[in-house]
Design a protein around this motif. Structure first.
Motif, mmCIF file in Angstrom:
data_model
loop_
_atom_site.group_PDB
_atom_site.id
_atom_site.type_symbol
_atom_site.label_atom_id
_atom_site.label_comp_id
_atom_site.label_asym_id
_atom_site.label_seq_id
_atom_site.Cartn_x
_atom_site.Cartn_y
_atom_site.Cartn_z
ATOM 1 N N ASP A 105 -16.514 -54.631 74.729
ATOM 2 C CA ASP A 105 -17.419 -55.518 75.272
ATOM 3 C C ASP A 105 -18.804 -55.225 74.192
ATOM 4 O OD1 ASP A 105 -15.888 -56.259 77.669
ATOM 5 O OD2 ASP A 105 -17.357 -55.272 78.954
ATOM 6 N N ALA A 130 -16.773 -64.733 79.743
ATOM 7 C CA ALA A 130 -16.196 -64.019 78.573
ATOM 8 C C ALA A 130 -17.202 -64.140 77.476
ATOM 9 C CB ALA A 130 -14.871 -64.690 77.993
ATOM 10 N N GLY A 182 -14.839 -58.775 78.522
ATOM 11 C CA GLY A 182 -13.539 -59.181 79.011
ATOM 12 C C GLY A 182 -12.684 -59.715 77.693
ATOM 13 N N GLU A 183 -12.261 -60.923 77.786
ATOM 14 C CA GLU A 183 -11.446 -61.576 76.768
ATOM 15 C C GLU A 183 -12.317 -61.884 75.664
ATOM 16 O OE1 GLU A 183 -7.600 -62.986 79.336
ATOM 17 O OE2 GLU A 183 -9.123 -64.180 78.785
ATOM 18 N N ALA A 186 -12.045 -60.805 71.970
ATOM 19 C CA ALA A 186 -10.595 -61.186 71.208
ATOM 20 C C ALA A 186 -10.666 -62.521 71.041
ATOM 21 C CB ALA A 186 -9.502 -60.723 72.117
ATOM 22 N N ILE A 187 -11.186 -63.359 71.839
ATOM 23 C CA ILE A 187 -11.367 -65.062 71.458
ATOM 24 C C ILE A 187 -12.193 -65.221 70.306
ATOM 25 C CG2 ILE A 187 -12.375 -67.254 72.508
ATOM 26 C CD1 ILE A 187 -11.642 -65.930 75.405
ATOM 27 N N ASN A 190 -10.463 -63.845 67.189
ATOM 28 C CA ASN A 190 -9.569 -64.586 66.477
ATOM 29 C C ASN A 190 -10.224 -65.940 66.022
ATOM 30 O OD1 ASN A 190 -7.574 -62.615 67.485
ATOM 31 N ND2 ASN A 190 -7.324 -63.741 69.289
ATOM 32 N N ASN A 217 -12.727 -73.494 76.079
ATOM 33 C CA ASN A 217 -13.030 -72.289 76.796
ATOM 34 C C ASN A 217 -14.301 -72.484 77.461
ATOM 35 O OD1 ASN A 217 -10.594 -70.222 76.194
ATOM 36 N ND2 ASN A 217 -11.406 -71.291 74.444
#
Length: 256
Positions: A105, A130, A182-183, A186-187, A190, A217
């Motif tokens: 985070d 996120a 959280g995700e 990475a989101i 990428n 998203n």
């Protein structure tokens, strides 16, 4: 919620502030006894952020030396990453340089924006999605060409972000500070990597990545309407930032 890590994008010179920034990076401009980046770090540290990565470029040695000084003063772990193509790339490139640091985070902050500790606290407490974008609202709706304009719905979900949004589609502006939890890291990492693999990647702002992510998203927003912040882009912004930090010094904030 607590967020322990922050990435500050401070590679640029700040050419619109010349001659003030001829030999001094924008993040090193002094405002009432503290550099711009020192004000930022004070607000972050006040909210428990203890691991801070500064992406440098123009006059990197000055920022590197200052980061060491701030480490000694604050006790926070303050490190620098040099962006070797800062002169030819926009800040998406700085994000790409820092992509390996997006491993937990974190908060990302533009290197030219002075924020209060209340703003950092509001972002951290409001980071329910996120990816969460900190936004301000102009009561008169008079957003100018340089504002990073935002379209969001009543639930706070961001649908579009960019300088080219039309007035009817604009109901907030980004202040250049986001949280990834959280995700989210990475989101974002990428998406940055995908964009930097394209010929136009080096010319992109990193918030373009957020605009693309928002199409598939949920990207949240947190409003800091009524709280104090100042972007430093133009000569008149320097005067406004001096006035704001002078008030903070008189209040004894951050031990200043």
């Amino acid at each position: 919620m607590t967020i322990k890590k922050a990435i500050i994008l401070s590679a640029g010179q700040g050419s619109r502030l010349l001659p003030l920034t001829r030999d001094v990076p924008k993040c090193m401009i002094d405002f009432n006894g503290r550099t711009l980046i020192s004000w930022q770090i004070a607000a972050l540290v006040a909210n428990g952020v203890t691991d801070i990565v500064v992406v440098t470029g123009f006059r990197t040695e000055r920022v590197e030396d200052h980061a060491l000084q701030l480490y000694r003063e604050t006790g926070a772990r303050i490190r620098t990453l040099f962006n070797p193509f800062f002169q030819v790339a926009d800040n998406l490139g700085s994000c790409w340089i820092a992509r390996e640091e997006m491993d937990q985070d974190f908060i990302i902050l533009n290197g030219d924006t002075i924020v209060s500790d209340e703003i950092v606290a509001k972002l951290v407490s409001g980071a329910k999605d996120a990816i969460t974008v900190t936004v301000d609202v102009k009561p008169d709706g008079d957003y100018d060409d340089d504002d990073m304009k935002v379209n969001r719905d009543e639930s706070g979900r961001l649908h579009h972000i960019g300088k080219r949004l039309l007035p009817p589609d604009t109901n907030a502006e980004s202040i250049g500070m986001l949280a990834f939890v959280g995700e989210g890291p990475a989101i974002f990492r990428n998406q940055v990597d995908q964009m930097m693999r394209t010929p136009e990647g080096v010319a992109r702002w990193y918030l373009r990545a957020i605009d693309i992510i928002a199409k598939g998203n949920r990207v949240g927003t947190v409003s800091i309407e009524g709280l104090e912040w100042q972007e430093v882009d133009f000569p008149q912004d320097v005067d406004a930032a001096n006035a704001l930090t002078e008030k903070w010094v008189s209040q004894g904030r951050y031990g200043a």
